[in-house]
Design a protein around this motif. Structure first.
Motif, PDB file in Angstrom:
ATOM      1  N   TYR A 143       0.842  -1.203   0.000  1.00 22.83           N
ATOM      2  CA  TYR A 143       0.000   0.000   0.000  1.00 22.83           C
ATOM      3  C   TYR A 143       0.880   1.258   0.000  1.00 22.83           C
ATOM      4  CZ  TYR A 143      -3.569   3.354   1.545  1.00 22.83           C
ATOM      5  OH  TYR A 143      -4.409   4.431   1.647  1.00 22.83           O
ATOM      6  N   GLN A 144       1.904   1.241   0.828  1.00 23.60           N
ATOM      7  CA  GLN A 144       2.815   2.385   0.886  1.00 23.60           C
ATOM      8  C   GLN A 144       3.524   2.596  -0.449  1.00 23.60           C
ATOM      9  OE1 GLN A 144       3.340   4.462   3.479  1.00 23.60           O
ATOM     10  NE2 GLN A 144       4.883   5.655   2.408  1.00 23.60           N
ATOM     11  N   GLU A 145       3.955   1.509  -1.076  1.00 23.94           N
ATOM     12  CA  GLU A 145       4.776   1.619  -2.288  1.00 23.94           C
ATOM     13  C   GLU A 145       3.976   1.974  -3.533  1.00 23.94           C
ATOM     14  OE1 GLU A 145       8.276  -1.577  -1.001  1.00 23.94           O
ATOM     15  OE2 GLU A 145       6.689  -2.176  -2.395  1.00 23.94           O
ATOM     16  N   THR A 146       2.749   1.446  -3.676  1.00 22.73           N
ATOM     17  CA  THR A 146       2.047   1.652  -4.952  1.00 22.73           C
ATOM     18  C   THR A 146       0.760   2.460  -4.835  1.00 22.73           C
ATOM     19  OG1 THR A 146       0.776  -0.431  -4.831  1.00 22.73           O
ATOM     20  CG2 THR A 146       2.972  -0.516  -5.832  1.00 22.73           C
ATOM     21  N   ILE A 147       0.322   2.767  -3.616  1.00 17.24           N
ATOM     22  CA  ILE A 147      -0.820   3.665  -3.450  1.00 17.24           C
ATOM     23  C   ILE A 147      -0.326   5.030  -2.965  1.00 17.24           C
ATOM     24  CG2 ILE A 147      -2.919   4.143  -2.146  1.00 17.24           C
ATOM     25  CD1 ILE A 147      -3.499   2.041  -4.111  1.00 17.24           C
ATOM     26  N   ARG A 148       0.329   5.060  -1.822  1.00 20.66           N
ATOM     27  CA  ARG A 148       0.781   6.347  -1.280  1.00 20.66           C
ATOM     28  C   ARG A 148       1.887   6.969  -2.132  1.00 20.66           C
ATOM     29  NH1 ARG A 148       0.996   5.456   5.275  1.00 20.66           N
ATOM     30  NH2 ARG A 148      -1.180   6.047   5.697  1.00 20.66           N
ATOM     31  N   GLN A 149       2.918   6.208  -2.411  1.00 23.33           N
ATOM     32  CA  GLN A 149       4.035   6.755  -3.190  1.00 23.33           C
ATOM     33  C   GLN A 149       3.736   6.762  -4.684  1.00 23.33           C
ATOM     34  OE1 GLN A 149       7.560   4.561  -2.090  1.00 23.33           O
ATOM     35  NE2 GLN A 149       7.401   5.127   0.067  1.00 23.33           N
ATOM     36  N   LYS A 150       2.818   5.909  -5.113  1.00 22.74           N
ATOM     37  CA  LYS A 150       2.428   5.770  -6.509  1.00 22.74           C
ATOM     38  C   LYS A 150       3.593   5.197  -7.348  1.00 22.74           C
ATOM     39  CE  LYS A 150      -0.979   9.507  -6.259  1.00 22.74           C
ATOM     40  NZ  LYS A 150      -0.633  10.014  -4.936  1.00 22.74           N
ATOM     41  N   VAL A 151       3.307   4.951  -8.617  1.00 20.28           N
ATOM     42  CA  VAL A 151       4.262   4.279  -9.492  1.00 20.28           C
ATOM     43  C   VAL A 151       4.476   5.138 -10.735  1.00 20.28           C
ATOM     44  CG1 VAL A 151       4.775   2.158 -10.763  1.00 20.28           C
ATOM     45  CG2 VAL A 151       3.392   2.047  -8.662  1.00 20.28           C
ATOM     46  N   SER A 152       5.708   5.285 -11.148  1.00 24.00           N
ATOM     47  CA  SER A 152       6.001   6.108 -12.320  1.00 24.00           C
ATOM     48  C   SER A 152       5.432   5.471 -13.586  1.00 24.00           C
ATOM     49  CB  SER A 152       7.513   6.295 -12.481  1.00 24.00           C
ATOM     50  OG  SER A 152       8.120   5.068 -12.851  1.00 24.00           O
ATOM     51  N   PHE A 153       5.077   6.319 -14.529  1.00 22.32           N
ATOM     52  CA  PHE A 153       4.546   5.825 -15.801  1.00 22.32           C
ATOM     53  C   PHE A 153       5.574   4.947 -16.508  1.00 22.32           C
ATOM     54  CE2 PHE A 153       4.204   6.270 -20.400  1.00 22.32           C
ATOM     55  CZ  PHE A 153       2.907   5.813 -20.615  1.00 22.32           C
ATOM     56  N   ASP A 154       6.840   5.335 -16.470  1.00 22.29           N
ATOM     57  CA  ASP A 154       7.883   4.564 -17.161  1.00 22.29           C
ATOM     58  C   ASP A 154       7.965   3.138 -16.617  1.00 22.29           C
ATOM     59  OD1 ASP A 154       8.497   6.704 -18.760  1.00 22.29           O
ATOM     60  OD2 ASP A 154      10.197   7.371 -17.547  1.00 22.29           O
ATOM     61  N   ARG A 155       7.816   2.990 -15.330  1.00 22.05           N
ATOM     62  CA  ARG A 155       7.893   1.659 -14.733  1.00 22.05           C
ATOM     63  C   ARG A 155       6.711   0.787 -15.168  1.00 22.05           C
ATOM     64  NH1 ARG A 155       7.844   0.427  -8.248  1.00 22.05           N
ATOM     65  NH2 ARG A 155       8.378  -1.804  -8.369  1.00 22.05           N
ATOM     66  N   ILE A 156       5.560   1.410 -15.333  1.00 17.19           N
ATOM     67  CA  ILE A 156       4.365   0.677 -15.758  1.00 17.19           C
ATOM     68  C   ILE A 156       4.392   0.374 -17.247  1.00 17.19           C
ATOM     69  CG2 ILE A 156       1.857   0.887 -16.045  1.00 17.19           C
ATOM     70  CD1 ILE A 156       1.888   2.607 -13.463  1.00 17.19           C
ATOM     71  N   SER A 157       4.807   1.339 -18.049  1.00 13.79           N
ATOM     72  CA  SER A 157       4.662   1.245 -19.504  1.00 13.79           C
ATOM     73  C   SER A 157       5.436   0.067 -20.103  1.00 13.79           C
ATOM     74  CB  SER A 157       5.123   2.555 -20.163  1.00 13.79           C
ATOM     75  OG  SER A 157       6.497   2.786 -19.919  1.00 13.79           O
ATOM     76  N   ARG A 158       6.471  -0.404 -19.431  1.00  9.48           N
ATOM     77  CA  ARG A 158       7.238  -1.538 -19.935  1.00  9.48           C
ATOM     78  C   ARG A 158       6.443  -2.841 -19.919  1.00  9.48           C
ATOM     79  NH1 ARG A 158      11.308   0.935 -16.599  1.00  9.48           N
ATOM     80  NH2 ARG A 158      10.991  -0.651 -14.980  1.00  9.48           N
ATOM     81  N   HIS A 159       5.352  -2.858 -19.159  1.00 10.79           N
ATOM     82  CA  HIS A 159       4.626  -4.109 -18.962  1.00 10.79           C
ATOM     83  C   HIS A 159       3.177  -4.066 -19.463  1.00 10.79           C
ATOM     84  CE1 HIS A 159       7.901  -5.644 -16.466  1.00 10.79           C
ATOM     85  NE2 HIS A 159       7.917  -4.472 -15.847  1.00 10.79           N
ATOM     86  N   VAL A 160       2.782  -2.984 -20.130  1.00 12.40           N
ATOM     87  CA  VAL A 160       1.411  -2.894 -20.629  1.00 12.40           C
ATOM     88  C   VAL A 160       1.429  -2.685 -22.142  1.00 12.40           C
ATOM     89  CG1 VAL A 160       0.524  -1.975 -18.450  1.00 12.40           C
ATOM     90  CG2 VAL A 160       1.282  -0.386 -20.231  1.00 12.40           C
ATOM     91  N   SER A 161       0.288  -2.873 -22.770  1.00 14.39           N
ATOM     92  CA  SER A 161       0.192  -2.713 -24.217  1.00 14.39           C
ATOM     93  C   SER A 161       0.281  -1.236 -24.601  1.00 14.39           C
ATOM     94  CB  SER A 161      -1.127  -3.287 -24.719  1.00 14.39           C
ATOM     95  OG  SER A 161      -2.215  -2.470 -24.310  1.00 14.39           O
ATOM     96  N   ARG A 162       0.476  -0.994 -25.881  1.00 15.98           N
ATOM     97  CA  ARG A 162       0.549   0.378 -26.372  1.00 15.98           C
ATOM     98  C   ARG A 162      -0.760   1.121 -26.122  1.00 15.98           C
ATOM     99  NH1 ARG A 162       2.709   1.148 -32.362  1.00 15.98           N
ATOM    100  NH2 ARG A 162       4.490   0.191 -31.293  1.00 15.98           N
ATOM    101  N   ASN A 163      -1.887   0.438 -26.344  1.00 13.46           N
ATOM    102  CA  ASN A 163      -3.181   1.074 -26.116  1.00 13.46           C
ATOM    103  C   ASN A 163      -3.391   1.402 -24.636  1.00 13.46           C
ATOM    104  OD1 ASN A 163      -3.883   1.008 -28.804  1.00 13.46           O
ATOM    105  ND2 ASN A 163      -5.068  -0.885 -28.649  1.00 13.46           N
ATOM    106  N   GLU A 164      -2.980   0.479 -23.765  1.00  5.62           N
ATOM    107  CA  GLU A 164      -3.114   0.731 -22.331  1.00  5.62           C
ATOM    108  C   GLU A 164      -2.235   1.897 -21.901  1.00  5.62           C
ATOM    109  OE1 GLU A 164      -4.211  -3.762 -20.695  1.00  5.62           O
ATOM    110  OE2 GLU A 164      -2.106  -3.190 -21.034  1.00  5.62           O
ATOM    111  N   ALA A 165      -1.030   1.952 -22.426  1.00  3.60           N
ATOM    112  CA  ALA A 165      -0.126   3.057 -22.097  1.00  3.60           C
ATOM    113  C   ALA A 165      -0.704   4.388 -22.557  1.00  3.60           C
ATOM    114  CB  ALA A 165       1.243   2.826 -22.735  1.00  3.60           C
ATOM    115  N   ALA A 166      -1.302   4.400 -23.752  1.00  2.00           N
ATOM    116  CA  ALA A 166      -1.898   5.635 -24.269  1.00  2.00           C
ATOM    117  C   ALA A 166      -3.055   6.088 -23.395  1.00  2.00           C
ATOM    118  CB  ALA A 166      -2.358   5.428 -25.713  1.00  2.00           C
TER     119      ALA A 166
END
Length: 380
Positions: free
Chosen positions: A20-43
């Motif tokens: 909860y602390q790491e991915t809700i309170r501190q949140k996650v950078s777009f770059d870290r997420i975009s490597r693992h999602v589709s192009r449409n999801e990233a858009a």
């Protein structure tokens, strides 16, 4: 009617609280997420969050959870409950089934095996809360000692009953937290809806430019829309006014369509002169009054006060400073006085907008709703 989802977090659970602390309170950078999602999801994520980090949560991919997850749609509410306390409220922006992203975000603290929180949802409008769960149960008709477990949905009949009485879950929960009075909303009748706006045709632009009365109104809309972007907000103006701003000011930074977390017919909100928004939630609403009548914007806000009495975003009447007393007189009308509209609606002069616009002329950020609120006046 949208859905609402409840996630239970066992109190003092080290693994859950760490995640909860790491991915809700501190949140996650777009770059870290975009490597693992589709192009449409990233858009889609980029369109909702821009460059801001994103709150992310997930549930285990079981048969029961999958059936609930499949009902999830953008704009749905999500509440995270720790023990007997609601700790978090947000809006679903996007969902994905993604084991790779789950492994990236949530490492097990007790074993090297995959965590399996593969049903992932990205959360807009995150708000941390401290609300007793039994107050929520009372509002939704659950037993006081209802035991929440895992990942579940609020029953559709209970949601329907809630939205039959109240306007906005976010505002209601904030009022519960502040121990303010929660006001039932008035019934909404289709015949009270504002008439649809008429799209301005390109050939009408010259007539608009030649009209000083309209151009003052449009100039303030443009300034407020531009300032909204500098405040980090998304911007909406009525469809019928968008062509004017495109033609006269080459401004086209509008939301593609109006969406909000308020469970009301859109006509009540989408025809306000300028709306600042954060994802699915309204940040501020502005009615520009340049005519001698001055009360049309107040009437629109009065309608909202009746049918959405718990909403917490500020409302502004925008007019030249020399019309301040006229606005004050209108707020003293019995119908507005009975609604205590003067406590909700603030006066913002053209001159104050010009001052803010000049101060932030070379800036691309730094402005906020609170700053504008501080420049406005409460009349009455």
């Amino acid at each position: 009617m949208r859905n609402a989802f409840l996630v239970y977090m066992p109190p003092r659970n080290l693994e859950a609280m760490t995640h909860y602390q790491e991915t809700i309170r501190q949140k996650v950078s777009f770059d870290r997420i975009s490597r693992h999602v589709s192009r449409n999801e990233a858009a889609r994520l980029r369109s909702v969050f821009g460059d801001r980090p994103i709150a992310v949560w997930g549930s285990r991919d079981s048969t029961g959870n999958r059936s609930k997850f499949e009902k999830m749609s953008p704009g749905d509410d999500l509440l995270i409950v720790e023990g007997r306390t609601i700790r978090f409220l947000g809006k679903i922006a996007l969902k994905t089934v993604n084991p790779a992203l789950s492994r990236e975000l949530w490492k097990s603290l007790t074993s090297p095996e995959s965590t399996g929180w593969d049903l992932i949802y990205f959360i807009a409008n995150p708000m941390e809360l401290d609300v007793a769960f039994h107050d929520f149960c009372r509002l939704f008709g659950y037993e006081k000692d209802y035991q929440l477990r895992g990942f579940t949905t609020i029953a559709s009949d209970k949601l329907q009953s809630f939205y039959g009485r109240y306007d906005d879950l976010y505002s209601v929960l904030l009022k519960l937290q502040a121990r303010d009075t929660i006001v039932p909303r008035a019934p909404v009748r289709d015949d009270t809806l504002a008439p649809p706006m008429v799209e301005l045709r390109a050939e009408d632009a010259e007539q608009v430019i030649k009209s000083p009365l309209v151009s003052d109104h449009v100039k303030m809309q443009w300034k407020l829309a531009s300032l909204g972007l500098k405040a980090g907000e998304k911007v909406w103006v009525p469809t019928g006014d968008q062509q004017k701003l495109r033609t006269i000011y080459n401004f086209n930074e509008f939301e593609a369509e109006f969406s909000t977390g308020i469970d009301l017919p859109k006509n009540y909100v989408e025809n306000i002169d300028v709306v600042w928004k954060q994802e699915f939630r309204i940040g501020a609403a502005f009615e520009v009054e340049h005519s001698t009548a001055i009360y049309s914007g107040l009437l629109r806000f009065a309608d909202l006060k009746v049918i959405a009495p718990n909403t917490v975003y500020p409302m502004f009447i925008v007019a030249p400073g020399d019309r301040r007393n006229r606005v004050r007189d209108q707020l003293r009308r019995p119908v507005f006085d009975q609604l205590a509209l003067r406590k909700k609606v603030r006066f913002l002069s053209y001159e104050q907008i010009d001052e803010i616009d000049e101060f932030f002329a070379s800036a691309t950020s730094g402005l906020s709703v609170d700053l504008v609120l501080g420049k406005s006046e409460q009349l009455g």
